[in-house]
Design an enzyme around this catalytic site. Structure first.
Site, PDB file in Angstrom:
ATOM      1  N   CYS A 127       0.844  -1.196   0.000  1.00  0.00           N
ATOM      2  CA  CYS A 127       0.000   0.000   0.000  1.00  0.00           C
ATOM      3  C   CYS A 127       0.882   1.249   0.000  1.00  0.00           C
ATOM      4  O   CYS A 127       2.031   1.202   0.429  1.00  0.00           O
ATOM      5  CB  CYS A 127      -0.939   0.127   1.198  1.00  0.00           C
ATOM      6  SG  CYS A 127      -1.960  -1.330   1.451  1.00  0.00           S
ATOM      7  N   ARG A 135       2.816   0.441  -5.636  1.00  0.00           N
ATOM      8  CA  ARG A 135       2.798  -0.279  -4.361  1.00  0.00           C
ATOM      9  C   ARG A 135       1.510  -1.063  -4.156  1.00  0.00           C
ATOM     10  O   ARG A 135       1.366  -1.796  -3.175  1.00  0.00           O
ATOM     11  CB  ARG A 135       2.953   0.708  -3.198  1.00  0.00           C
ATOM     12  CG  ARG A 135       4.231   1.511  -3.255  1.00  0.00           C
ATOM     13  CD  ARG A 135       4.263   2.502  -2.127  1.00  0.00           C
ATOM     14  NE  ARG A 135       4.362   1.836  -0.853  1.00  0.00           N
ATOM     15  CZ  ARG A 135       5.506   1.495  -0.272  1.00  0.00           C
ATOM     16  NH1 ARG A 135       6.639   1.766  -0.857  1.00  0.00           N
ATOM     17  NH2 ARG A 135       5.516   0.891   0.891  1.00  0.00           N
ATOM     18  N   LYS A 194       4.643  -3.622  -6.552  1.00  0.00           N
ATOM     19  CA  LYS A 194       6.075  -3.403  -6.716  1.00  0.00           C
ATOM     20  C   LYS A 194       6.863  -3.745  -5.458  1.00  0.00           C
ATOM     21  O   LYS A 194       7.950  -4.290  -5.533  1.00  0.00           O
ATOM     22  CB  LYS A 194       6.300  -1.935  -7.098  1.00  0.00           C
ATOM     23  CG  LYS A 194       7.758  -1.560  -7.342  1.00  0.00           C
ATOM     24  CD  LYS A 194       8.281  -2.189  -8.612  1.00  0.00           C
ATOM     25  CE  LYS A 194       9.736  -1.895  -8.855  1.00  0.00           C
ATOM     26  NZ  LYS A 194      10.313  -2.860  -9.814  1.00  0.00           N
ATOM     27  N   GLU A 215       5.215 -13.248 -15.074  1.00  0.00           N
ATOM     28  CA  GLU A 215       4.566 -12.179 -14.312  1.00  0.00           C
ATOM     29  C   GLU A 215       3.855 -11.147 -15.162  1.00  0.00           C
ATOM     30  O   GLU A 215       2.880 -10.561 -14.718  1.00  0.00           O
ATOM     31  CB  GLU A 215       5.525 -11.525 -13.315  1.00  0.00           C
ATOM     32  CG  GLU A 215       6.623 -10.688 -13.899  1.00  0.00           C
ATOM     33  CD  GLU A 215       7.444  -9.969 -12.817  1.00  0.00           C
ATOM     34  OE1 GLU A 215       8.666  -9.908 -12.975  1.00  0.00           O
ATOM     35  OE2 GLU A 215       6.863  -9.476 -11.841  1.00  0.00           O
ATOM     36  N   GLY A 227       0.879  -1.670   6.013  1.00  0.00           N
ATOM     37  CA  GLY A 227       1.465  -2.667   6.904  1.00  0.00           C
ATOM     38  C   GLY A 227       0.397  -3.635   7.376  1.00  0.00           C
ATOM     39  O   GLY A 227      -0.658  -3.771   6.746  1.00  0.00           O
TER      40      GLY A 227
HETATM   41  C1  F6R Z   1       9.859  -9.366 -10.290  1.00  0.00           C
HETATM   42  C2  F6R Z   1      10.110  -8.535  -9.123  1.00  0.00           C
HETATM   43  C3  F6R Z   1      10.037  -9.157  -7.773  1.00  0.00           C
HETATM   44  C4  F6R Z   1      11.035  -8.495  -6.819  1.00  0.00           C
HETATM   45  C5  F6R Z   1      10.862  -9.026  -5.400  1.00  0.00           C
HETATM   46  C6  F6R Z   1      11.865  -8.425  -4.450  1.00  0.00           C
HETATM   47  O1  F6R Z   1      10.035  -8.647 -11.469  1.00  0.00           O
HETATM   48  O2  F6R Z   1      10.341  -7.361  -9.227  1.00  0.00           O
HETATM   49  O3  F6R Z   1      10.254 -10.542  -7.835  1.00  0.00           O
HETATM   50  O4  F6R Z   1      12.327  -8.752  -7.277  1.00  0.00           O
HETATM   51  O5  F6R Z   1       9.570  -8.726  -4.947  1.00  0.00           O
HETATM   52  O6  F6R Z   1      11.756  -7.039  -4.392  1.00  0.00           O
HETATM   53  P1  F6R Z   1      12.924  -6.153  -3.849  1.00  0.00           P
HETATM   54  O7  F6R Z   1      14.073  -6.299  -4.788  1.00  0.00           O
HETATM   55  O8  F6R Z   1      12.377  -4.763  -3.811  1.00  0.00           O
HETATM   56  O9  F6R Z   1      13.281  -6.684  -2.492  1.00  0.00           O
END
Ligand code: F6R
Length: 609
Positions: free
Chosen positions: A2, A27, A604, A489, A101
């Site tokens: 979020c 997010r 994300k 994905e 959260g």
């Molecule tokens: C896939 C992707 C996710 C992130 C994962 C970790 O394209 O982006 O698999 O790699 O959620 O995210 P971070 O790197 O922000 O810890």
């Protein structure tokens, strides 16, 4: 997950909130909402679905006021719906809350509040916060929030607004990110910097256990216990256009094309002027400490985990120090053997992934030195690790990670060479030639991007299929995993990545005439073996696209099509071979008419376990 945003000042509050939420949609985008104090009192508008739906509804009847909070949701407790959307309010509609959260003890709190007569309308954990604050309110919203959070367990970044004190906005951070934007006669809160960058470059980054009281012309920082604190202002020097699409149809494509720059920026000043050495002046790790390291754990999630798999190959090849790679959500539950001499490397684009952060804390609790590779300066991971190598990829907006992944690879290459230099495992001439190859990578990527039309045609062909396979050996297998994840994905095509030699132990049964197989075959010492595996699938009717190193004519005879990557040394090949796979996923998703930048069910940044 979020995103939250808040504003107090003389601008059009509704539009500041909506523009901020647009920057935070990565997010989560299950629903969105705002609460604004207007002439009518505290008014809330929220809607299931994309922010554009809320925006449309607000344009029919704008909310006018000079204080407000907003939220974009990625559902955890309760399905995406209007009623489960934030902001949440209490029964008197005098208190409103936005939250990022999870409140772990919300059921218990809900029962206690229900017994006192509070009525709940949503299935969320967040609603209890509004009720809790209302329950303890005694004329001072700051005190009420401090009292309420004492009984809450879990992770929360909060924005709180009450009709009783319409000139005060309260922000809280406990294990979920939150920043305060400092303006002139106006102030802001946001889950991250792009949300407020249009209005100010000066921010305070709150730590866990801290909160802020914002009025139009002042910001008071304090702990959750009410002790006043001071903080340095963090000056953001990103360009706002870096966070925009810059003429590309999608953020993902823009970010794919930004990779040559990301490679150069991440290498930046980390290569000595005479190009003979890698220098990492940002590291606190001394040469002596590095020499005493007995083993390494790399811990990360998703794409960052795949970068870790490449990191393992690179570090082991260059230093012969043993490396294990773990998915962060598994790490702390398998009781990992962490020795004082274990170096733990956590990898995270956002620096906020809950599981990665928990792994980092587990490692620190066990006395390990933690090195973070992250793209976000000031993120939780960056602040809690003992050492940080920042990947200078710039803000990554598309949910599917591309430039952050390849910048993580560059960080591993740099660290691997640096480590080998420190251990004396490579002589100076060897280091200089590796550096020369490293410096070539960015222009080699540019070269490959010029050939994207070929990948586009191939992607359009495979977009009609429902299943496909990626195969590879060694480093190629690590890249195959990333290619497969990227395709799944955003195109929603089912794909699996296998070590090429493993197919015959079961998976070969799935190979039938016409099925596309993408064979990564850049590792020349394994080429013969990989070609044998390619023949196994060809014999069962698969259509094979190979990704191979320039100059390998032999592979052309074994497959239906080849995409050659420019010649580089084997250990660096992943930084090139993944590029056609990113383009493949992008164009396949486009051909299927999907929302490339915001794939279904994903967000994300995953800040919940
Ligand atoms: C896939 C992707 C996710 C992130 C994962 C970790 O394209 O982006 O698999 O790699 O959620 O995210 P971070 O790197 O922000 O810890």
């Amino acid at each position: 997950m979020c995103g939250i945003v808040g504003y107090i000042g003389d601008r059009n509050t509704q539009s500041v909130l909506i523009e901020g939420l647009k920057k935070l949609e990565y997010r989560g985008y299950d629903s969105a909402g705002v609460a604004i104090y207007t002439e009518e009192g505290l008014e809330v508008k929220k809607a299931k679905g994309r922010l554009s739906i809320l925006e449309g509804e607000l344009s029919n009847r704008p909310l006018v006021g000079s204080i407000g909070i907003g939220h974009t949701r990625w559902a955890t407790h309760g399905e995406p719906s209007d009623v489960n959307s934030h902001p949440h309010i209490d029964n008197s509609s005098k208190f409103s809350v936005v939250h990022n959260g999870i409140i772990e003890n919300y059921i218990e709190l809900k029962e206690q509040l229900s017994a006192k007569g509070h009525r709940f309308v949503s299935e969320t954990d967040t609603e209890v916060i509004a009720h809790l604050i209302a329950d303890v309110y005694d004329g001072d919203i700051v005190k009420a929030v401090q009292t309420a959070v004492k009984s809450m367990r879990g992770a929360f970044a909060l924005g709180v607004l009450t009709e009783y004190e319409p000139d005060r906005l309260v922000a809280v951070r406990q294990a979920s990110p939150l920043i305060i934007g400092i303006g002139e006669n106006e102030n802001f809160i946001g889950s991250d910097i792009p949300a407020i960058l249009e209005y100010t470059r000066n921010v305070y980054i709150l730590n866990d256990g801290e909160m802020a009281l914002l009025t139009k012309d002042a910001i008071q920082l304090m702990t959750l216990e009410g002790n006043f604190i001071t903080k340095e202002v963090f000056r953001v020097d990103w360009d706002i256009v870096t966070a925009e699409k810059a003429g590309f149809d999608h953020f993902m494509l823009k970010e794919i094309y930004e990779q040559p720059k990301a490679y150069r920026d991440t290498m930046g000043s980390r290569i000595s002027e005479d190009a003979n050495e890698v220098v990492l002046p940002e590291l606190n790790l001394t040469a002596e400490q590095l020499m005493n390291v007995t083993n390494i754990h790399i811990v990360a999630c998703g794409t960052a985990y795949h970068a870790g798999l490449v990191g393992k190959h690179v570090i082991e090849k260059l230093t012969r120090i043993p490396v294990d790679v773990d998915v962060a959500s598994e790490y702390r539950y398998r009781a990992p053997i962490i020795l004082p001499s274990t170096l733990v490397i956590v990898v995270s684009q956002s620096g906020e992934t809950a599981d990665t952060l928990a792994a980092l804390r587990e490692a620190k609790r066990n006395g390990a030195h933690v090195l973070a590779i992250t793209n976000v300066v000031g993120s939780s991971v960056a602040r809690e690790a003992d050492d940080v190598i920042v990947t200078w990829a710039g803000p990554e907006i598309a949910v599917a990670s591309t430039k952050a992944y390849t910048s993580q690879l560059i960080a591993f290459f740099l660290f691997g060479v640096f480590y080998a230099q420190t251990l004396g495992k490579t002589d100076a001439t060897e280091v200089a030639t590796v550096i020369e190859d490293l410096q070539q990578l960015s222009s080699q990527v540019e070269q490959m991007l010029h050939q994207s039309a070929r990948i586009k045609t191939y992607a359009e062909e495979i977009s009609a299929h429902d299943h496909l396979f990626f195969i590879g050996r060694g480093l190629d297998y690590a890249v195959a995993l990333e290619g497969s994840l990227k395709l799944k994905e955003i195109s929603y095509i089912h794909s699996e990545a296998y070590p090429a030699g493993e197919l015959k132990h079961g998976t070969l049964a799935l190979i039938e005439p016409g099925i596309p197989v993408i064979a990564l075959a850049t590792q020349e010492e394994l080429l013969e073996k990989t070609i044998s595996n390619i023949k196994e699938v060809k014999a069962r009717g698969a259509k094979v696209l190979a990704i191979a190193m320039e100059g390998n004519a032999e592979i052309g005879k074994a497959v239906d099509e080849v995409f050659y990557i420019p010649r580089t040394r084997a250990v660096l090949s992943a930084a090139l071979s993944v590029i056609p796979l990113q383009l493949l996923a992008y164009y396949a998703s486009l051909a299927r008419g999907n929302d490339v930048d915001k794939p279904r069910n994903l967000a994300k940044s995953v800040t919940v376990e």
